[in-house]
Structure formats: structure tokens, C-alpha cells
Design a protein around this motif. Sequence first.
Motif, PDB file in Angstrom:
ATOM      1  N   VAL A   6       1.030  -1.016  -0.042  1.00  0.00           N
ATOM      2  CA  VAL A   6       0.012  -0.044   0.210  1.00  0.00           C
ATOM      3  C   VAL A   6       0.743   1.258   0.146  1.00  0.00           C
ATOM      4  N   TRP A   7       0.696   2.169  -0.770  1.00  0.00           N
ATOM      5  CA  TRP A   7       1.459   3.272  -1.412  1.00  0.00           C
ATOM      6  C   TRP A   7       0.671   4.642  -0.426  1.00  0.00           C
ATOM      7  N   LEU A   8       1.210   5.143   0.525  1.00  0.00           N
ATOM      8  CA  LEU A   8       0.699   6.487   1.194  1.00  0.00           C
ATOM      9  C   LEU A   8       1.513   7.758   0.298  1.00  0.00           C
ATOM     10  N   PHE A   9       0.647   8.495  -0.433  1.00  0.00           N
ATOM     11  CA  PHE A   9       1.334   9.526  -1.004  1.00  0.00           C
ATOM     12  C   PHE A   9       1.032  10.790  -0.338  1.00  0.00           C
ATOM     13  N   ASP A  10       1.688  11.743  -0.049  1.00  0.00           N
ATOM     14  CA  ASP A  10       1.486  13.096   0.274  1.00  0.00           C
ATOM     15  C   ASP A  10       1.187  13.828  -1.123  1.00  0.00           C
ATOM     16  N   LEU A  11       0.672  15.019  -0.940  1.00  0.00           N
ATOM     17  CA  LEU A  11       0.138  15.606  -2.120  1.00  0.00           C
ATOM     18  C   LEU A  11       1.159  17.011  -2.478  1.00  0.00           C
ATOM     19  N   ASP A  12       0.786  17.807  -1.922  1.00  0.00           N
ATOM     20  CA  ASP A  12       1.661  19.102  -2.323  1.00  0.00           C
ATOM     21  C   ASP A  12       3.525  18.600  -2.351  1.00  0.00           C
ATOM     22  N   ASN A  13       3.859  19.062  -3.429  1.00  0.00           N
ATOM     23  CA  ASN A  13       5.192  18.983  -3.409  1.00  0.00           C
ATOM     24  C   ASN A  13       5.680  17.652  -3.462  1.00  0.00           C
ATOM     25  N   THR A  14       4.843  16.792  -3.692  1.00  0.00           N
ATOM     26  CA  THR A  14       5.027  15.219  -3.952  1.00  0.00           C
ATOM     27  C   THR A  14       4.558  14.879  -5.186  1.00  0.00           C
ATOM     28  N   LEU A  15       3.154  14.927  -5.366  1.00  0.00           N
ATOM     29  CA  LEU A  15       2.694  14.638  -6.693  1.00  0.00           C
ATOM     30  C   LEU A  15       2.457  15.848  -7.613  1.00  0.00           C
ATOM     31  N   HIS A  16       2.543  17.297  -7.119  1.00  0.00           N
ATOM     32  CA  HIS A  16       2.726  18.358  -7.973  1.00  0.00           C
ATOM     33  C   HIS A  16       3.613  19.296  -7.344  1.00  0.00           C
ATOM     34  N   ASP A  17       4.009  20.228  -7.989  1.00  0.00           N
ATOM     35  CA  ASP A  17       4.691  21.298  -7.236  1.00  0.00           C
ATOM     36  C   ASP A  17       3.861  22.454  -6.990  1.00  0.00           C
ATOM     37  N   ALA A  18       3.924  22.456  -5.953  1.00  0.00           N
ATOM     38  CA  ALA A  18       3.301  23.625  -4.942  1.00  0.00           C
ATOM     39  C   ALA A  18       3.823  24.935  -4.625  1.00  0.00           C
ATOM     40  N   SER A  19       5.138  24.830  -4.715  1.00  0.00           N
ATOM     41  CA  SER A  19       6.000  26.003  -4.394  1.00  0.00           C
ATOM     42  C   SER A  19       5.899  27.288  -5.029  1.00  0.00           C
ATOM     43  N   PRO A  20       6.091  27.172  -6.674  1.00  0.00           N
ATOM     44  CA  PRO A  20       5.995  28.299  -7.266  1.00  0.00           C
ATOM     45  C   PRO A  20       4.691  29.190  -7.282  1.00  0.00           C
ATOM     46  N   ASP A 192      21.431  13.111   2.592  1.00  0.00           N
ATOM     47  CA  ASP A 192      20.592  12.100   2.863  1.00  0.00           C
ATOM     48  C   ASP A 192      20.148  11.848   4.363  1.00  0.00           C
ATOM     49  N   SER A 193      19.470  10.886   4.562  1.00  0.00           N
ATOM     50  CA  SER A 193      18.831  10.791   6.063  1.00  0.00           C
ATOM     51  C   SER A 193      18.503   9.175   6.125  1.00  0.00           C
ATOM     52  N   PRO A 194      18.532   8.685   7.395  1.00  0.00           N
ATOM     53  CA  PRO A 194      18.392   7.523   7.721  1.00  0.00           C
ATOM     54  C   PRO A 194      16.832   7.277   7.808  1.00  0.00           C
ATOM     55  N   SER A 195      16.136   8.248   7.686  1.00  0.00           N
ATOM     56  CA  SER A 195      14.818   8.104   7.643  1.00  0.00           C
ATOM     57  C   SER A 195      14.097   7.835   6.293  1.00  0.00           C
ATOM     58  N   ALA A 196      14.792   8.039   5.372  1.00  0.00           N
ATOM     59  CA  ALA A 196      14.354   7.635   3.738  1.00  0.00           C
ATOM     60  C   ALA A 196      15.210   6.544   3.480  1.00  0.00           C
ATOM     61  N   ASP A 197      14.515   5.345   3.143  1.00  0.00           N
ATOM     62  CA  ASP A 197      14.941   4.417   2.298  1.00  0.00           C
ATOM     63  C   ASP A 197      15.548   4.685   1.030  1.00  0.00           C
ATOM     64  N   ILE A 198      14.794   5.554   0.326  1.00  0.00           N
ATOM     65  CA  ILE A 198      15.105   6.052  -1.043  1.00  0.00           C
ATOM     66  C   ILE A 198      14.884   7.493  -0.977  1.00  0.00           C
ATOM     67  N   LYS A 199      15.761   8.357  -1.867  1.00  0.00           N
ATOM     68  CA  LYS A 199      15.789   9.625  -2.223  1.00  0.00           C
ATOM     69  C   LYS A 199      15.430   9.715  -3.680  1.00  0.00           C
ATOM     70  N   ILE A 200      14.629  10.596  -4.118  1.00  0.00           N
ATOM     71  CA  ILE A 200      14.204  10.701  -5.688  1.00  0.00           C
ATOM     72  C   ILE A 200      13.727  12.281  -5.730  1.00  0.00           C
ATOM     73  N   ARG A 201      14.081  12.729  -7.065  1.00  0.00           N
ATOM     74  CA  ARG A 201      13.800  14.186  -7.300  1.00  0.00           C
ATOM     75  C   ARG A 201      12.415  14.164  -7.669  1.00  0.00           C
ATOM     76  N   SER A 202      11.570  13.056  -8.224  1.00  0.00           N
ATOM     77  CA  SER A 202      10.289  13.233  -9.082  1.00  0.00           C
ATOM     78  C   SER A 202       9.841  11.689  -8.676  1.00  0.00           C
ATOM     79  N   VAL A 203       8.459  11.738  -8.372  1.00  0.00           N
ATOM     80  CA  VAL A 203       7.771  10.374  -8.247  1.00  0.00           C
ATOM     81  C   VAL A 203       7.902   9.476  -9.541  1.00  0.00           C
TER      82      VAL A 203
END
Length: 213
Positions: A6-20, A192-203
Motif C-alpha cells: 500500500v502506497w501512502l502519497f503526500d500531495l503538495d510538492n510530492t505529486l505536484h509542485d506547489a512551491s511556485p 541523505d537521511s536514515p529516515s529515507a530508504d530512497i531519495k528521488i527528485r520526482s515520483v
Amino acid sequence: MYGERVWLFDLDNTLHDASPHIFPRINHAMRDYIAQHLALDTASADRLRQDYWQRYGATLLGLTRHHAIDPAHFLRETHRFPDLERLIAFEKPVRQTLKRLPGRKLLFTNAPLAYAQAVLNLTGLEVHFSAIYSVEHLDFQPKPMLAAYRRLLRAERLSPRRCIMVEDSLANLVTAKALGMKTVWVSASLRDSPSADIKIRSVRELPRHLARL
């Protein structure tokens, strides 16, 4: 339920870029709301907004804890976007990425439900999610509070060890990792962080990392 990925996805700045466009509007709306309801000048209101976000991971939490602000009213007033469609920065290939990922997908967001639904509808991502857990469904106890995760896990009758959490916020991944979830950090950070198994720039990069998840 217990044996399924089961995938748990955040929304803002994960599935789309809310920053701009979106986050600046939300930040200004929160500042103005705080200024109006706590009788502060705009500079003081902005400092308080940022302080609560840094201390609690969500401005909402500081306001409800210390000022008895109605969370539903605060979220409704600070997430009004009649022009939302032109504000969203979205990579269309993300749709195909989600389609390729095996397992159920849940949206797990600190945003209010109406806003989350609107973003999913405008991006065409709504068909990929079997449920939305917005901040209202979390009893206004947002991530990274442990109560938010436990509420979702109980509602879905899920073991955290079957979950993969995909987030831009490292603080939210710390809680997920402590529960035993696999974690994916969507970030351009060089660290990097031990709390992240993987780090990616985009889903969009997720499919190539499935073996590690």
C-alpha cells in the motif's frame, strides 16, 4: 489487506509542485488570517505562522493548541483557489507512473479535503487513489503527529510494514520510518537521511526503485 503493498502519497510538492504559485498564496492567506483573528500586524503574524510550522510541522497545530482557532474555518479560509487550475505545476507523466506502481494507493495529506480533491481532479490523478485521508479525516491532528498515522492505519486495517510512504517532508518520514514503513523522500536536497530508504527528485523515478521497496 495485510499482505498487500500500500502506497501512502503526500500531495503538495510530492505529486505536484506547489512551491511556485500555491504555497505563496496559502502562506499569505494564513498570515492574513492570523493577523485578523489574533489582532497582529502582518510581520508578527508571518513570524508566528513560520514559528508554528517549524515547531509542529503544521501552522494549524500551533493555532489550535495555543489560540483555540477553529481548524475547519482556518483551512477553509486559507485554501480558497477559484483559479486553482492555472496555479498547478504538474508533470503529466506522473499519471502513467502511478498506473505502473503495483498495489493500492492512498492520499495522506495535511491539506483540507476540498482542496485535495480539486487538485486530484485537475491533474487527472483521482482515478489512482482508493481513498483520501485529509486533515479532517485525521481529526485535525496532522503529520508528523503519530496520531495521524495511527488513525489511517486503523481505518484501513493496515500493518505499517506493508506501507510505502512517499513524501517531500523529511519530518513526516521520520514518524513513518519509526512505525516500520518503507520511506521515499521526494527532494532535491544534497543530503541523505536514515529516515529515507530512497531519495528521488520526482515520483516519476519510483518504478526503477521497486526492487528496493
